[in-house]
Design a protein around this motif. Structure first.
Motif, PDB file in Angstrom:
ATOM      1  N   GLU A   1       4.116 -35.138 -23.817  1.00 40.74           N
ATOM      2  CA  GLU A   1       4.595 -35.811 -22.985  1.00 40.74           C
ATOM      3  C   GLU A   1       3.849 -36.085 -22.074  1.00 40.74           C
ATOM      4  OE1 GLU A   1       6.210 -32.522 -20.633  1.00 40.74           O
ATOM      5  OE2 GLU A   1       7.926 -32.543 -21.917  1.00 40.74           O
ATOM      6  N   LEU A   2       2.748 -37.030 -23.046  1.00 47.88           N
ATOM      7  CA  LEU A   2       1.367 -38.148 -23.058  1.00 47.88           C
ATOM      8  C   LEU A   2       2.529 -39.421 -21.779  1.00 47.88           C
ATOM      9  CD1 LEU A   2      -1.145 -37.100 -25.395  1.00 47.88           C
ATOM     10  CD2 LEU A   2      -0.620 -36.303 -22.501  1.00 47.88           C
ATOM     11  N   ILE A   3       3.821 -39.863 -22.373  1.00 43.00           N
ATOM     12  CA  ILE A   3       4.322 -41.646 -21.708  1.00 43.00           C
ATOM     13  C   ILE A   3       5.588 -40.820 -21.845  1.00 43.00           C
ATOM     14  CG2 ILE A   3       2.570 -42.492 -23.149  1.00 43.00           C
ATOM     15  CD1 ILE A   3       4.235 -43.123 -25.179  1.00 43.00           C
ATOM     16  N   ASP A   4       6.539 -40.730 -21.111  1.00 41.09           N
ATOM     17  CA  ASP A   4       7.642 -40.915 -21.252  1.00 41.09           C
ATOM     18  C   ASP A   4       9.018 -41.873 -21.607  1.00 41.09           C
ATOM     19  OD1 ASP A   4       7.981 -42.201 -18.483  1.00 41.09           O
ATOM     20  OD2 ASP A   4       7.727 -40.590 -17.003  1.00 41.09           O
ATOM     21  N   SER A   5      10.101 -41.754 -21.051  1.00 46.79           N
ATOM     22  CA  SER A   5      10.347 -42.584 -21.225  1.00 46.79           C
ATOM     23  C   SER A   5      10.429 -43.757 -20.684  1.00 46.79           C
ATOM     24  CB  SER A   5      12.202 -41.821 -20.985  1.00 46.79           C
ATOM     25  OG  SER A   5      12.368 -41.154 -19.737  1.00 46.79           O
ATOM     26  N   LEU A   6      10.539 -43.723 -19.292  1.00 45.55           N
ATOM     27  CA  LEU A   6       9.809 -45.391 -18.749  1.00 45.55           C
ATOM     28  C   LEU A   6       8.571 -46.460 -19.544  1.00 45.55           C
ATOM     29  CD1 LEU A   6      10.309 -43.513 -15.167  1.00 45.55           C
ATOM     30  CD2 LEU A   6      12.570 -45.839 -16.416  1.00 45.55           C
ATOM     31  N   ASP A   7       8.243 -45.066 -19.188  1.00 46.79           N
ATOM     32  CA  ASP A   7       6.870 -45.271 -19.709  1.00 46.79           C
ATOM     33  C   ASP A   7       6.913 -46.021 -20.958  1.00 46.79           C
ATOM     34  OD1 ASP A   7       4.794 -44.430 -18.473  1.00 46.79           O
ATOM     35  OD2 ASP A   7       4.698 -42.839 -19.688  1.00 46.79           O
ATOM     36  N   VAL A   8       7.964 -45.615 -22.224  1.00 46.78           N
ATOM     37  CA  VAL A   8       8.246 -46.109 -23.834  1.00 46.78           C
ATOM     38  C   VAL A   8       8.732 -47.860 -23.189  1.00 46.78           C
ATOM     39  CG1 VAL A   8       9.830 -46.023 -25.813  1.00 46.78           C
ATOM     40  CG2 VAL A   8       8.178 -43.840 -24.682  1.00 46.78           C
ATOM     41  N   MET A   9      10.252 -47.319 -22.646  1.00 43.81           N
ATOM     42  CA  MET A   9      10.738 -48.536 -22.272  1.00 43.81           C
ATOM     43  C   MET A   9       9.605 -49.663 -21.305  1.00 43.81           C
ATOM     44  SD  MET A   9      13.337 -48.224 -23.191  1.00 43.81           S
ATOM     45  CE  MET A   9      14.162 -49.727 -22.956  1.00 43.81           C
ATOM     46  N   THR A  10       8.587 -49.554 -20.806  1.00 40.47           N
ATOM     47  CA  THR A  10       8.170 -50.764 -20.424  1.00 40.47           C
ATOM     48  C   THR A  10       6.642 -51.365 -21.095  1.00 40.47           C
ATOM     49  OG1 THR A  10       7.888 -49.703 -18.512  1.00 40.47           O
ATOM     50  CG2 THR A  10       5.356 -51.472 -19.303  1.00 40.47           C
ATOM     51  N   ILE A  11       6.518 -49.997 -22.930  1.00 41.89           N
ATOM     52  CA  ILE A  11       6.686 -50.788 -23.837  1.00 41.89           C
ATOM     53  C   ILE A  11       6.713 -51.698 -25.154  1.00 41.89           C
ATOM     54  CG2 ILE A  11       4.904 -49.772 -25.625  1.00 41.89           C
ATOM     55  CD1 ILE A  11       3.650 -47.340 -24.296  1.00 41.89           C
ATOM     56  N   VAL A  12       8.140 -51.230 -24.788  1.00 37.48           N
ATOM     57  CA  VAL A  12       9.117 -52.117 -25.480  1.00 37.48           C
ATOM     58  C   VAL A  12       9.474 -53.201 -25.071  1.00 37.48           C
ATOM     59  CG1 VAL A  12      11.501 -52.585 -26.118  1.00 37.48           C
ATOM     60  CG2 VAL A  12      10.100 -50.188 -26.650  1.00 37.48           C
ATOM     61  N   THR A  13       9.759 -53.364 -24.305  1.00 42.68           N
ATOM     62  CA  THR A  13       8.857 -55.127 -22.940  1.00 42.68           C
ATOM     63  C   THR A  13       7.696 -55.677 -23.740  1.00 42.68           C
ATOM     64  OG1 THR A  13      10.761 -54.042 -21.094  1.00 42.68           O
ATOM     65  CG2 THR A  13       9.563 -56.394 -21.075  1.00 42.68           C
ATOM     66  N   GLU A  14       7.101 -55.095 -23.400  1.00 45.64           N
ATOM     67  CA  GLU A  14       5.262 -55.530 -23.409  1.00 45.64           C
ATOM     68  C   GLU A  14       6.163 -56.097 -24.627  1.00 45.64           C
ATOM     69  OE1 GLU A  14       3.069 -56.754 -21.437  1.00 45.64           O
ATOM     70  OE2 GLU A  14       4.208 -55.683 -19.266  1.00 45.64           O
ATOM     71  N   ILE A  15       6.162 -55.077 -25.899  1.00 41.67           N
ATOM     72  CA  ILE A  15       5.296 -55.414 -27.013  1.00 41.67           C
ATOM     73  C   ILE A  15       6.492 -56.647 -27.693  1.00 41.67           C
ATOM     74  CG2 ILE A  15       6.242 -54.523 -29.768  1.00 41.67           C
ATOM     75  CD1 ILE A  15       5.274 -52.091 -28.587  1.00 41.67           C
ATOM     76  N   CYS A  16       7.773 -56.761 -27.094  1.00 39.65           N
ATOM     77  CA  CYS A  16       8.714 -58.279 -27.231  1.00 39.65           C
ATOM     78  C   CYS A  16       8.226 -59.592 -26.604  1.00 39.65           C
ATOM     79  CB  CYS A  16      10.049 -57.013 -27.074  1.00 39.65           C
ATOM     80  SG  CYS A  16      10.479 -56.272 -27.439  1.00 39.65           S
ATOM     81  N   ASP A  17       7.328 -58.913 -26.174  1.00 43.42           N
ATOM     82  CA  ASP A  17       6.919 -59.966 -24.943  1.00 43.42           C
ATOM     83  C   ASP A  17       5.577 -61.038 -26.101  1.00 43.42           C
ATOM     84  OD1 ASP A  17       9.394 -60.481 -22.922  1.00 43.42           O
ATOM     85  OD2 ASP A  17       7.214 -59.546 -21.414  1.00 43.42           O
ATOM     86  N   GLU A  18       4.872 -59.769 -26.210  1.00 39.83           N
ATOM     87  CA  GLU A  18       3.436 -60.077 -27.010  1.00 39.83           C
ATOM     88  C   GLU A  18       3.566 -60.767 -28.410  1.00 39.83           C
ATOM     89  OE1 GLU A  18      -0.004 -60.421 -27.384  1.00 39.83           O
ATOM     90  OE2 GLU A  18       0.548 -60.489 -25.274  1.00 39.83           O
ATOM     91  N   PHE A  19       4.329 -59.482 -28.925  1.00 35.70           N
ATOM     92  CA  PHE A  19       4.404 -59.841 -30.275  1.00 35.70           C
ATOM     93  C   PHE A  19       5.857 -60.894 -30.292  1.00 35.70           C
ATOM     94  CE2 PHE A  19       2.220 -55.687 -30.123  1.00 35.70           C
ATOM     95  CZ  PHE A  19       0.775 -56.637 -30.775  1.00 35.70           C
ATOM     96  N   ASP A  20       6.526 -61.587 -29.849  1.00 33.39           N
ATOM     97  CA  ASP A  20       7.584 -62.077 -30.695  1.00 33.39           C
ATOM     98  C   ASP A  20       8.422 -61.422 -31.389  1.00 33.39           C
ATOM     99  OD1 ASP A  20       9.402 -64.163 -29.345  1.00 33.39           O
ATOM    100  OD2 ASP A  20       8.528 -65.294 -31.546  1.00 33.39           O
ATOM    101  N   VAL A  21       9.389 -59.963 -30.534  1.00 32.98           N
ATOM    102  CA  VAL A  21       9.752 -59.393 -32.204  1.00 32.98           C
ATOM    103  C   VAL A  21      11.162 -59.116 -31.095  1.00 32.98           C
ATOM    104  CG1 VAL A  21       8.192 -58.895 -33.389  1.00 32.98           C
ATOM    105  CG2 VAL A  21       8.340 -56.966 -31.847  1.00 32.98           C
ATOM    106  N   GLU A  22      12.661 -58.279 -31.786  1.00 38.07           N
ATOM    107  CA  GLU A  22      13.232 -57.664 -31.248  1.00 38.07           C
ATOM    108  C   GLU A  22      13.647 -55.891 -31.396  1.00 38.07           C
ATOM    109  OE1 GLU A  22      17.707 -57.952 -30.043  1.00 38.07           O
ATOM    110  OE2 GLU A  22      16.978 -59.284 -31.439  1.00 38.07           O
ATOM    111  N   ILE A  23      13.482 -55.689 -30.121  1.00 37.35           N
ATOM    112  CA  ILE A  23      13.300 -54.022 -30.693  1.00 37.35           C
ATOM    113  C   ILE A  23      14.679 -53.306 -30.299  1.00 37.35           C
ATOM    114  CG2 ILE A  23      12.788 -51.589 -30.137  1.00 37.35           C
ATOM    115  CD1 ILE A  23       9.493 -53.362 -29.540  1.00 37.35           C
ATOM    116  N   LEU A  24      15.347 -53.299 -31.009  1.00 35.51           N
ATOM    117  CA  LEU A  24      16.826 -53.195 -30.857  1.00 35.51           C
ATOM    118  C   LEU A  24      16.601 -51.424 -30.168  1.00 35.51           C
ATOM    119  CD1 LEU A  24      18.394 -54.547 -34.477  1.00 35.51           C
ATOM    120  CD2 LEU A  24      18.170 -55.499 -31.907  1.00 35.51           C
ATOM    121  N   PRO A  25      17.516 -51.167 -29.908  1.00 34.06           N
ATOM    122  CA  PRO A  25      18.772 -49.343 -29.080  1.00 34.06           C
ATOM    123  C   PRO A  25      17.871 -48.443 -30.411  1.00 34.06           C
ATOM    124  CG  PRO A  25      19.590 -51.252 -28.854  1.00 34.06           C
ATOM    125  CD  PRO A  25      18.846 -51.626 -29.242  1.00 34.06           C
ATOM    126  N   THR A  26      17.926 -48.836 -31.566  1.00 33.14           N
ATOM    127  CA  THR A  26      18.418 -48.270 -33.014  1.00 33.14           C
ATOM    128  C   THR A  26      16.625 -48.019 -33.002  1.00 33.14           C
ATOM    129  OG1 THR A  26      18.530 -50.134 -34.371  1.00 33.14           O
ATOM    130  CG2 THR A  26      20.388 -48.192 -33.323  1.00 33.14           C
TER     131      THR A  26
END
Length: 75
Positions: free
Chosen positions: A27-52
């Motif tokens: 619990e060092l990162i929570d679900s809101l942190d993960v969603m922010t990380i997902v958004t940042e990764i998608c933007d930075e690395f030009d990838v699409e992270i699917l819900p799955t």
């Protein structure tokens, strides 16, 4: 990896991301942190992270996130 560490430190500073292997389960990162990380990764690395792909195993460590990014870049 430096770009990923920069993202993580921006989203939630103060965590030893290099050595921590249980970011979600400890619990060092929570679900809101993960969603922010997902958004940042998608933007930075030009990838699409699917819900799955948004599962704890993919965000437990820097290595797990790096593997996810590499897999998505290959697709």
């Amino acid at each position: 990896m430096n770009e990923l560490l920069s993202i993580l430190n921006k989203v939630k500073p103060g965590i030893d991301y290099v050595n921590e292997k249980h970011l979600v389960s400890d619990e060092l990162i929570d679900s809101l942190d993960v969603m922010t990380i997902v958004t940042e990764i998608c933007d930075e690395f030009d990838v699409e992270i699917l819900p799955t792909d948004v599962v704890p195993e993919n965000f437990e460590s820097v290595e797990a996130m790096q593997k996810l990014i590499m897999r998505l870049q290959e697709d």
